[in-house]
Design a protein around this motif. Sequence first.
Motif, PDB file in Angstrom:
ATOM      1  N   LEU A   1      67.625  24.634  40.785  1.00 50.22           N
ATOM      2  CA  LEU A   1      66.413  24.109  41.017  1.00 50.22           C
ATOM      3  C   LEU A   1      66.267  22.210  41.005  1.00 50.22           C
ATOM      4  O   LEU A   1      65.773  21.740  41.994  1.00 50.22           O
ATOM      5  N   LEU A   2      66.918  21.885  39.793  1.00 51.71           N
ATOM      6  CA  LEU A   2      66.591  20.991  39.932  1.00 51.71           C
ATOM      7  C   LEU A   2      67.861  19.660  40.794  1.00 51.71           C
ATOM      8  O   LEU A   2      66.832  18.807  41.559  1.00 51.71           O
ATOM      9  N   PHE A   3      68.776  20.678  41.177  1.00 55.47           N
ATOM     10  CA  PHE A   3      69.334  19.975  41.752  1.00 55.47           C
ATOM     11  C   PHE A   3      68.655  20.272  43.044  1.00 55.47           C
ATOM     12  O   PHE A   3      69.420  19.558  43.959  1.00 55.47           O
ATOM     13  N   LEU A   4      68.544  21.374  43.641  1.00 63.12           N
ATOM     14  CA  LEU A   4      67.653  21.480  44.982  1.00 63.12           C
ATOM     15  C   LEU A   4      66.614  20.807  45.046  1.00 63.12           C
ATOM     16  O   LEU A   4      67.175  20.254  46.320  1.00 63.12           O
ATOM     17  N   ALA A   5      65.947  20.410  44.433  1.00 66.31           N
ATOM     18  CA  ALA A   5      64.471  19.144  44.738  1.00 66.31           C
ATOM     19  C   ALA A   5      65.345  17.885  45.204  1.00 66.31           C
ATOM     20  O   ALA A   5      64.890  16.961  45.373  1.00 66.31           O
ATOM     21  N   GLY A   6      66.515  17.842  44.173  1.00 65.56           N
ATOM     22  CA  GLY A   6      67.616  16.148  44.553  1.00 65.56           C
ATOM     23  C   GLY A   6      68.321  16.371  46.070  1.00 65.56           C
ATOM     24  O   GLY A   6      67.578  15.279  46.999  1.00 65.56           O
ATOM     25  N   LEU A   7      68.849  17.466  46.235  1.00 61.80           N
ATOM     26  CA  LEU A   7      69.445  17.864  47.576  1.00 61.80           C
ATOM     27  C   LEU A   7      68.282  17.898  48.864  1.00 61.80           C
ATOM     28  O   LEU A   7      68.502  17.725  49.653  1.00 61.80           O
ATOM     29  N   GLN A   8      67.018  17.794  48.538  1.00 55.15           N
ATOM     30  CA  GLN A   8      65.331  18.618  49.493  1.00 55.15           C
ATOM     31  C   GLN A   8      65.351  16.563  49.972  1.00 55.15           C
ATOM     32  O   GLN A   8      65.079  16.206  50.606  1.00 55.15           O
ATOM     33  N   ASN A   9      65.799  15.686  49.304  1.00 56.27           N
ATOM     34  CA  ASN A   9      65.641  14.467  49.050  1.00 56.27           C
ATOM     35  C   ASN A   9      65.962  13.825  50.676  1.00 56.27           C
ATOM     36  O   ASN A   9      66.308  12.723  50.631  1.00 56.27           O
TER      37      ASN A   9
ATOM     38  N   LYS B   1      78.997  25.043  27.955  1.00 53.13           N
ATOM     39  CA  LYS B   1      78.018  24.840  28.340  1.00 53.13           C
ATOM     40  C   LYS B   1      77.628  24.723  29.860  1.00 53.13           C
ATOM     41  O   LYS B   1      77.494  24.974  31.213  1.00 53.13           O
ATOM     42  N   LEU B   2      77.399  23.109  29.574  1.00 55.65           N
ATOM     43  CA  LEU B   2      78.382  21.902  31.295  1.00 55.65           C
ATOM     44  C   LEU B   2      79.142  22.539  31.774  1.00 55.65           C
ATOM     45  O   LEU B   2      78.883  22.415  32.957  1.00 55.65           O
ATOM     46  N   LEU B   3      80.277  22.489  31.220  1.00 58.62           N
ATOM     47  CA  LEU B   3      81.557  23.054  32.295  1.00 58.62           C
ATOM     48  C   LEU B   3      81.123  24.887  32.812  1.00 58.62           C
ATOM     49  O   LEU B   3      81.316  24.646  34.795  1.00 58.62           O
ATOM     50  N   ILE B   4      80.424  25.168  32.951  1.00 60.85           N
ATOM     51  CA  ILE B   4      79.780  26.487  33.571  1.00 60.85           C
ATOM     52  C   ILE B   4      79.002  26.402  34.233  1.00 60.85           C
ATOM     53  O   ILE B   4      78.664  26.948  35.940  1.00 60.85           O
ATOM     54  N   THR B   5      77.849  25.550  33.627  1.00 58.29           N
ATOM     55  CA  THR B   5      76.750  25.998  34.014  1.00 58.29           C
ATOM     56  C   THR B   5      76.312  24.387  35.618  1.00 58.29           C
ATOM     57  O   THR B   5      76.024  24.758  36.574  1.00 58.29           O
ATOM     58  N   ILE B   6      76.760  23.423  35.406  1.00 60.07           N
ATOM     59  CA  ILE B   6      76.609  22.538  36.318  1.00 60.07           C
ATOM     60  C   ILE B   6      77.775  22.110  37.613  1.00 60.07           C
ATOM     61  O   ILE B   6      76.820  22.482  38.321  1.00 60.07           O
ATOM     62  N   PRO B   7      78.701  23.032  38.115  1.00 60.45           N
ATOM     63  CA  PRO B   7      79.123  22.856  38.956  1.00 60.45           C
ATOM     64  C   PRO B   7      78.184  24.626  39.306  1.00 60.45           C
ATOM     65  O   PRO B   7      78.841  24.407  41.034  1.00 60.45           O
ATOM     66  N   LEU B   8      77.780  25.412  38.862  1.00 64.39           N
ATOM     67  CA  LEU B   8      77.582  26.737  39.140  1.00 64.39           C
ATOM     68  C   LEU B   8      76.142  26.177  39.682  1.00 64.39           C
ATOM     69  O   LEU B   8      76.164  26.978  40.559  1.00 64.39           O
ATOM     70  N   ALA B   9      75.342  25.496  38.885  1.00 62.34           N
ATOM     71  CA  ALA B   9      73.991  25.318  39.628  1.00 62.34           C
ATOM     72  C   ALA B   9      74.348  24.356  41.090  1.00 62.34           C
ATOM     73  O   ALA B   9      73.385  24.560  41.652  1.00 62.34           O
TER      74      ALA B   9
END
Lengths: 300, 278
Positions: A172-180, A77-85
């Motif tokens: 969404l969580l990565f987006l929040a981080g990127l906006q910083n 699940k992580l191998l698919i989810t994290i890079p894609l997200a």
Amino acid sequence: MNKTKQALFSYSFIFPSALLTLVLGIYPIAWAFRYMFYDYKGFGTARFTGLANFRRILKDTQFWESVGNTFVYAGGKLLITIPLALLLAAILNRGLRGRQLLRGIFFMPTVISTAVMAVVFFTIFNSYNGILNQFLIRSGLSDSGVDWLGPKYAMLTVILVAAWGAVGNYMLLFLAGLQNIPEDVYEASSLDGAGRIQQFRYVTLPMLGPVMQMVIMLAIITALKGYESIMVLTEGGPVGKTEVMFLYLYKLFFPVGGGSAAVQVQEFGYGSAVAFVSAVIVGIISLIYFYASRRMNQTD
Amino acid sequence: MRLRTILGNIILWIFLLAFAFITLIPVVITILGSFKTNAELTAGATFLPDSWHFSNYAEAWAQANFSRYTLNSLIVSLAAVVGTLLVSSMAAYVVDRMDFAGKKLYIGLQSFTMFVAVGAVVLRPQFDLMVKLHLHSSLWGVILILISAHASIFFILSSFMKGIPRELDEAALMDGSSPGRTFWRIILPLLGPGLGVGALFTFRGAWNEYLLPLVFTMTKPELQTLTVGLANLKYGISAASQTHYMMAGACLSILPILVAYLFANKSFMQMTAGSLKG
């Protein structure tokens, strides 16, 4: 208003919240903590057996198989989810037409119940009469369809369904981080002649470090504990191929309704001990990850 | 160079659209499938329905008892929203504005329950408690347990509470308004946006909850919520031949939350994004 009056008023206002938390939040945890040293099947009297439950866990091959399955499930699940997200977040963070709409679409699966979606995915992946197989056969891509929920592919199917529901959340969580990350860093790097991919490698990734560490930690814990969609999709079957730690645990407490023959009797005492060991396993993995990933936390 | 950017853009859009397709297709299959006949659905030969059978909904509503499930889901979700907002806003108010012994302990308790979530384990003692209170065969047990898990909403409302200027309620207290009256008349109306976010989160959680209502309705099928009733159709004897009801039921359960999400999309996205900062 004097201090006593203020305190009295405060207690009256906080009372409902505190009472509910104590009775339905704290007490159940204490309950489980106590029974892990007992032989208790939900009726009759509980018998204190010391560490017997924990000795039984050591010899419980079904449990350890479920632990192995949990690692496969969480890892996949992580191998698919994290890079894609991360990729989606990086793309949608920059000025791209229609990004609001795309964000909305990608996040949508997370507002839908995993249980409901698992039912829908069951009708899609079902080996007999499943919509996907019917499509494959009709379009000539496959002769007899793929046994998506059979022993060979069940775990893969379960992982794909879980990833479908999770990518948007981490995006969404990565987006929040990127906006910083300040915009001028990108401007400076593009003046230096860095292309999009170089920017991602040398600006985005390092600066996202701390957020990434936190998000992956959250993803690991969620993946290790997840079982709702598996319960609806395969019930841990076929032959225990998708039985994960927390599903096994659930069946010890609520054997009724589960179709898999893994557990047939209620085992509260043993279940509490299994819960404790499971929580410790999740804790250990989290700690290992935390120390292994400390490098991410150093932005330089 | 120019050609490369154009090519890059094309690849980018193919990737984005492909992923959007994968994300949407199960939902689209569900919505379109809910209008097909059962035979057409299991044959899997068509994408759009041959003819649109709106009657599926009427039949699922009546025959598969979805009217009951929907009503139960609504009762559980709305009661959980009202209860959660009430309990946590009252607590957030006194924790942010008043002084009393045990405040730190209370905050500690709330964070503890938020981080120690043991799922199935706490469900058993919670169920036993409800048996003792004679609430195990009603939806009130489910509602009470849902309300008891209000820690995250408490923290969200606390942060909104800090944004309301203290001068306002201090002035009201000076003028002789009791703290209770101040809470109802001044604080709650100003807490509007926070309550909105809290309501959306609680509604989403309660509406989608599966395990809790499943456990509490094992002996009482008439109390099942949409998520439980739907999942149970899979096990039923007739389920294999009633995929169209399942699709209609899935739509009934997805659409309200999807509509709420679309309406709240903007503020919701900002809120979740903002909650990570700081």
